[in-house]
Write an enzyme that holds these catalytic residues in place. Structure first.
Site, PDB file in Angstrom:
ATOM      1  N   SER A 145      61.007  -5.534 -82.462  1.00  0.00           N
ATOM      2  CA  SER A 145      61.568  -4.208 -82.199  1.00  0.00           C
ATOM      3  C   SER A 145      62.996  -4.304 -81.683  1.00  0.00           C
ATOM      4  O   SER A 145      63.865  -3.532 -82.107  1.00  0.00           O
ATOM      5  CB  SER A 145      60.725  -3.451 -81.183  1.00  0.00           C
ATOM      6  N   ASP A 164      58.832  -7.759 -77.102  1.00  0.00           N
ATOM      7  CA  ASP A 164      58.763  -7.406 -78.524  1.00  0.00           C
ATOM      8  C   ASP A 164      60.113  -7.619 -79.219  1.00  0.00           C
ATOM      9  O   ASP A 164      60.949  -6.717 -79.297  1.00  0.00           O
ATOM     10  CB  ASP A 164      58.292  -5.949 -78.635  1.00  0.00           C
ATOM     11  N   ARG A 219      51.609  -5.640 -80.414  1.00  0.00           N
ATOM     12  CA  ARG A 219      52.246  -4.406 -79.962  1.00  0.00           C
ATOM     13  C   ARG A 219      51.371  -3.662 -78.991  1.00  0.00           C
ATOM     14  O   ARG A 219      50.842  -2.604 -79.287  1.00  0.00           O
ATOM     15  CB  ARG A 219      52.589  -3.577 -81.175  1.00  0.00           C
ATOM     16  N   TYR A 239      51.161  -0.524 -87.793  1.00  0.00           N
ATOM     17  CA  TYR A 239      51.806  -0.946 -89.048  1.00  0.00           C
ATOM     18  C   TYR A 239      51.195  -0.191 -90.229  1.00  0.00           C
ATOM     19  O   TYR A 239      49.999   0.085 -90.247  1.00  0.00           O
ATOM     20  CB  TYR A 239      51.589  -2.445 -89.290  1.00  0.00           C
ATOM     21  N   GLN A 271      55.465  -5.042 -74.509  1.00  0.00           N
ATOM     22  CA  GLN A 271      56.650  -4.344 -75.042  1.00  0.00           C
ATOM     23  C   GLN A 271      57.954  -5.037 -74.672  1.00  0.00           C
ATOM     24  O   GLN A 271      58.857  -5.135 -75.483  1.00  0.00           O
ATOM     25  CB  GLN A 271      56.677  -2.901 -74.549  1.00  0.00           C
TER      26      GLN A 271
HETATM   27  P1  NAD Z   1      57.718  -2.089 -90.054  1.00  0.00           P
HETATM   28  O1  NAD Z   1      58.974  -2.863 -89.900  1.00  0.00           O
HETATM   29  O2  NAD Z   1      56.444  -2.803 -90.256  1.00  0.00           O
HETATM   30  O3  NAD Z   1      57.892  -1.085 -91.311  1.00  0.00           O
HETATM   31  C1  NAD Z   1      58.961  -0.162 -91.344  1.00  0.00           C
HETATM   32  C2  NAD Z   1      58.433   1.178 -91.764  1.00  0.00           C
HETATM   33  O4  NAD Z   1      58.154   1.154 -93.172  1.00  0.00           O
HETATM   34  C3  NAD Z   1      57.142   1.620 -91.099  1.00  0.00           C
HETATM   35  O5  NAD Z   1      57.362   2.843 -90.435  1.00  0.00           O
HETATM   36  C4  NAD Z   1      56.146   1.777 -92.261  1.00  0.00           C
HETATM   37  O6  NAD Z   1      55.265   2.853 -92.076  1.00  0.00           O
HETATM   38  C5  NAD Z   1      57.100   2.053 -93.408  1.00  0.00           C
HETATM   39  N1  NAD Z   1      56.585   1.854 -94.760  1.00  0.00           N
HETATM   40  C6  NAD Z   1      55.713   0.943 -95.253  1.00  0.00           C
HETATM   41  N2  NAD Z   1      55.527   1.106 -96.582  1.00  0.00           N
HETATM   42  C7  NAD Z   1      56.316   2.154 -96.960  1.00  0.00           C
HETATM   43  C8  NAD Z   1      56.583   2.786 -98.174  1.00  0.00           C
HETATM   44  N3  NAD Z   1      55.991   2.423 -99.305  1.00  0.00           N
HETATM   45  N4  NAD Z   1      57.460   3.830 -98.180  1.00  0.00           N
HETATM   46  C9  NAD Z   1      58.058   4.243 -97.033  1.00  0.00           C
HETATM   47  N5  NAD Z   1      57.858   3.668 -95.840  1.00  0.00           N
HETATM   48  C10 NAD Z   1      56.995   2.638 -95.798  1.00  0.00           C
HETATM   49  O7  NAD Z   1      57.560  -1.015 -88.881  1.00  0.00           O
HETATM   50  P2  NAD Z   1      57.941  -1.178 -87.363  1.00  0.00           P
HETATM   51  O8  NAD Z   1      59.370  -0.833 -87.168  1.00  0.00           O
HETATM   52  O9  NAD Z   1      57.491  -2.496 -86.910  1.00  0.00           O
HETATM   53  O10 NAD Z   1      57.111  -0.013 -86.683  1.00  0.00           O
HETATM   54  C11 NAD Z   1      55.791   0.295 -87.073  1.00  0.00           C
HETATM   55  C12 NAD Z   1      55.214   1.262 -86.032  1.00  0.00           C
HETATM   56  O11 NAD Z   1      54.884   0.575 -84.838  1.00  0.00           O
HETATM   57  C13 NAD Z   1      56.161   2.376 -85.624  1.00  0.00           C
HETATM   58  O12 NAD Z   1      55.445   3.558 -85.490  1.00  0.00           O
HETATM   59  C14 NAD Z   1      56.658   1.956 -84.283  1.00  0.00           C
HETATM   60  O13 NAD Z   1      57.074   3.049 -83.476  1.00  0.00           O
HETATM   61  C15 NAD Z   1      55.411   1.282 -83.745  1.00  0.00           C
HETATM   62  N6  NAD Z   1      55.720   0.336 -82.661  1.00  0.00           N
HETATM   63  C16 NAD Z   1      54.910   0.291 -81.578  1.00  0.00           C
HETATM   64  C17 NAD Z   1      55.174  -0.599 -80.544  1.00  0.00           C
HETATM   65  C18 NAD Z   1      54.300  -0.681 -79.311  1.00  0.00           C
HETATM   66  O14 NAD Z   1      54.542  -1.458 -78.467  1.00  0.00           O
HETATM   67  N7  NAD Z   1      53.269   0.083 -79.229  1.00  0.00           N
HETATM   68  C19 NAD Z   1      56.251  -1.441 -80.628  1.00  0.00           C
HETATM   69  C20 NAD Z   1      57.055  -1.395 -81.771  1.00  0.00           C
HETATM   70  C21 NAD Z   1      56.766  -0.503 -82.783  1.00  0.00           C
END
Ligand code: NAD
Length: 375
Positions: free
Chosen positions: A131, A128, A120, A226, A125
């Protein structure tokens, strides 16, 4: 180099090639072929593709002649037997669980890219796929819940009285959760959300939803954003803090994931028993162990009149659009490493993107977590 796009196995209805990327592939000099009937079920006929310049071939011919094979889900071991030496496969590979397949890829000296492992970072992006698919999955989860729920989402003021809005609780606010909040808000529901990463609070508020504050002590996130795994005590604190919100919600959407680990079990049978009959829970983490006690992959279960949806392929509910963005993710990845002069995809293991998502190459494991798992 030749790229081949095979049909998917089982009930997968997404595809890895859509019309809009064909001309892009041809413009950079990739010779593309696809399996007969690849997208017929989505209304993409073979002639739509062949008119644009795609060779439509039988599966065996495609697999045995291609240098790059792109699909949504992993190929089977019997497919690998047909591939050319040193061919590259690109798909979701589930490499931390598919140890046999990954070992077979290494033994056969095949190169493999796992779309789940694209890092990420800003440069990646556009590739990805986690996402792009989670976003559409979050949208589909809300629509499924609203169809099952025998209530309207929005508040309605009618001559016959006022209908109060449905209450939706989103647990886990990553990409899927944010889209679930936005979709439920657009439909007029009253939305609440919780995530263990405090940084999420602002994002929840900016979508017009309420952030549920629960004190579970220190939480951490990785450099890629994550969440890290909670301790059993923290999970207990979370459950206790969520109990009241759960019991008054008409719909709960859970999306909580911890990278490389089974999904945390957050909603217990006891919490479900406190909900009103007719309520709906969609467990978006059901494929990685589930956030909800009693959820079953690809089944809708009922507990005390509450429906627990265990659909493992929510992006597949909107397969045309999820295929379109997935096909674009794959093209962007190939284009990034494509040498337009030599018309060859150049694999540089030192590259920040490839060192993350390359699982096997030239008879070695490349991704560090996969390497560690096999040691
Ligand atoms: P994910 O699918 O790994 O997890 C989904 C969500 O579950 C996460 O927000 C995590 O914090 C939450 N979670 C974990 N344990 C939990 C619990 N016990 N109770 C409640 N929630 C819990 O997450 P994701 O969709 O892959 O996204 C993770 C982060 O990465 C987000 O902030 C997203 O915006 C970011 N992101 C960044 C990029 C980039 O290119 N920089 C790209 C995609 C996502």
């Amino acid at each position: 180099m030749k790229a081949f796009f095979p049909k998917e196995h089982d009930s997968e209805n997404r595809v890895s090639l859509t019309n809009d990327v064909v001309t892009k592939y041809l413009s950079i000099g990739v010779d593309i072929s696809m399996e007969k009937d690849l997208g017929t079920h989505l209304g993409f006929s073979d002639s739509d593709f062949s008119d644009l310049g795609v060779n439509v071939v039988e599966r065996e011919e495609g697999l045995s002649s291609a240098d790059i094979i792109c699909s949504v889900n992993k190929l089977r071991n019997e497919d690998l037997d047909l591939l050319k030496e040193k061919a590259l496969i690109v798909s979701f590979l589930d490499p931390f669980n598919e140890m046999d397949l990954v070992n077979n890829l290494k033994e056969k000296k095949l190169s493999s890219i796992s779309m789940e492992l694209v890092p990420r970072i800003t440069r990646a992006q556009k590739m990805d796929a986690l996402s792009s698919q989670a976003n559409l999955g979050g949208y589909a989860a809300v629509l499924i819940a609203s169809n099952i729920l025998s209530k309207s989402f929005p508040m309605m003021m009618t001559a016959a009285g006022t209908i109060s809005p449905s209450k939706v609780f989103v647990v886990g606010v990553g990409v899927a959760g944010l889209q679930a909040i936005a979709t439920a808000k657009r439909l007029g529901a009253r939305v609440e959300a919780f995530d263990t990463r405090p940084v999420v609070e602002e994002q929840v508020k900016s979508l017009g939803a309420r952030f549920v504050k629960i004190d579970i002590g220190e939480t951490e996130e990785t450099d890629q954003g994550y969440a890290k795994e909670l301790t059993p005590e923290q999970i207990e604190m979370q459950r206790a803090g969520m109990k009241k919100v759960c019991s008054s919600s008409d719909v709960i959407i859970t999306t909580a994931q911890v990278f490389g680990r089974p999904a945390p079990k957050i909603i217990t049978s006891e919490m479900i028993e406190d909900m009103n009959p007719g309520s709906v829970i969609v467990d978006m983490a059901v494929g990685t162990g589930g956030n909800v006690e009693g959820s079953v992959p690809n089944e809708n279960k009922e507990l005390n009149g509450i429906t627990i949806v265990g659909n493992t392929n929510l992006p597949g509910e909107v397969a045309i659009h999820s295929s379109q963005v997935y096909a674009a993710n794959i093209f962007n990845l190939i284009e990034e490493f494509w040498n337009k002069e030599t018309k060859i995809l150049e694999i540089n293991e030192e590259d920040e993107i490839l060192s993350g998502c390359l699982v096997t190459h030239e008879g070695e494991f490349i991704n560090s977590i996969v390497k560690e798992k096999f040691n």
